[in-house]
Design a protein around this motif. Structure first.
Motif, short mmCIF file in Angstrom:
data_model
loop_
_atom_site.label_atom_id
_atom_site.label_comp_id
_atom_site.label_asym_id
_atom_site.label_seq_id
_atom_site.Cartn_x
_atom_site.Cartn_y
_atom_site.Cartn_z
N ALA A 98 58.02 -1.26 23.36
CA ALA A 98 59.01 -2.41 22.69
C ALA A 98 59.87 -2.90 23.96
O ALA A 98 60.51 -4.03 23.51
N THR A 99 59.74 -2.59 25.23
CA THR A 99 60.87 -3.23 26.19
C THR A 99 59.85 -3.56 27.41
O THR A 99 59.77 -4.99 27.50
N SER A 100 59.36 -3.11 28.31
CA SER A 100 58.68 -3.35 29.33
C SER A 100 57.54 -2.70 29.70
O SER A 100 57.29 -1.57 29.13
N ALA A 101 56.55 -3.20 30.73
CA ALA A 101 55.53 -2.33 31.12
C ALA A 101 55.75 -1.20 31.86
O ALA A 101 55.30 -0.08 31.46
N HIS A 102 56.98 -1.16 32.61
CA HIS A 102 57.25 -0.04 33.19
C HIS A 102 57.64 1.14 32.14
O HIS A 102 57.34 2.25 32.34
#
Length: 228
Positions: A98-102
Motif C-alpha cells: 500500500a505504500t512503497s516498494a521498500h
C-alpha cells in the motif's frame, strides 16, 4: 468558485485521475509533465526468479509482448491500481503493497521470494538496501517535457497541483524556476512525504496524502479546492 486542479502525471494515469476528479465535481486541468514510451528490452529467464515486482502499471502498458514470458511469476504490486492492471493483463498477484516498494519487499518475511525480477522505468528508486536478490530491467522511459499552455494558463492564478512522484516534484520546481512563476500562489498535494520533501518550500500550502493513491489525493483536493 473552486480552485482548478492541475494534473501533471503521464496521460494514461492523468485521464483516470481527471475522471475521478470530475466525479467529485472538481475543475480538472490535464497537462502532462511527462511522456511515457516503450524502450527495447530483453529480460532473463523467468525460472531464475520467485516473483515479479511491478511498481507502476506503465510496465504493463509499455512492456510489450516480452511480458508473456513472465506470466508464471506471482506479481508483487505496489498500489492497488498496479495490482488491478496486472490482473487485467492476466497475471496472478501474490502480494500488494500500500505504500512503497521498500515497504512491500521488507514485508516479505516468509522466505518465498528470494530472487525477484523488477520490470521498471528507466528512472527508478534505489532498492539496493532490501534483503532480496533483485534484478532490475527497465522496460519503459518517462521523458520530462516543458509545462504546456494549459498548465501555464492554470498557473496564472491560484491553483491546486497534484504531484504523484518525486521526479514530478523535481521537474515542476525546474519549470517554475525557468518560467519565473511564484510558488506562493499555489497549493501542492503530494503522493507521499518524500514527494513533498523534493518539492521544497515556498508554496502557499503543502499537504501529503494519508495513503499513496489517487483516492487519498483527491479527497484532499475535494476539500482544498472548495475551501479556498
Amino acid at each position: 468558485m473552486s480552485l482548478p486542479l492541475l494534473i501533471l502525471r503521464p496521460i494514461d494515469g492523468a485521464l483516470q485521475t481527471e475522471r475521478r476528479a470530475k466525479e467529485l465535481g472538481l475543475s480538472a486541468v490535464v497537462d502532462p509533465l511527462f511522456i511515457v514510451e516503450s524502450i527495447p528490452w530483453s529480460g532473463p529467464e523467468a525460472k531464475d526468479f520467485d516473483g515479479l515486482l511491478l511498481t507502476s502499471a506503465n510496465a504493463l502498458r509499455f512492456g510489450g509482448s516480452q511480458l508473456d514470458a513472465y506470466r508464471s511469476l506471482p506479481v508483487l504490486a505496489v498500489g492497488e491500481k498496479t495490482a488491478a492492471a496486472a490482473k487485467d493483463a492476466g497475471f496472478h498477484v501474490g502480494k500488494t503493497g500500500a505504500t512503497s516498494a521498500h515497504d512491500l519487499l521488507r514485508a516479505l518475511d516468509d522466505g518465498r521470494y528470494r530472487n525477484i525480477l523488477w520490470l521498471a522505468g528507466d528512472h527508478h528508486t534505489d532498492l539496493s538496501s532490501v534483503a532480496q536478490q533483485l534484478e532490475t530491467v527497465p522496460v519503459y522511459r518517462s521523458n520530462a517535457i516543458a509545462l504546456g499552455e494549459q498548465a501555464k494558463a492554470c498557473l496564472a492564478g491560484e491553483s491546486v497541483i497534484l504531484l504523484h512522484s518525486a521526479r514530478a516534484a523535481r521537474e515542476l520546481v525546474v519549470e517554475f524556476d525557468r518560467l519565473r512563476l511564484p510558488k506562493s500562489r499555489h497549493h501542492l498535494l503530494a503522493f507521499s512525504a518524500k514527494v513533498a520533501e523534493v518539492a521544497g518550500d515556498g508554496w502557499k500550502s503543502v499537504q501529503t496524502a494519508d495513503h499513496p493513491d489517487d483516492d487519498a489525493l483527491l479527497s484532499l483536493a475535494s476539500a482544498l479546492c472548495r475551501s479556498c
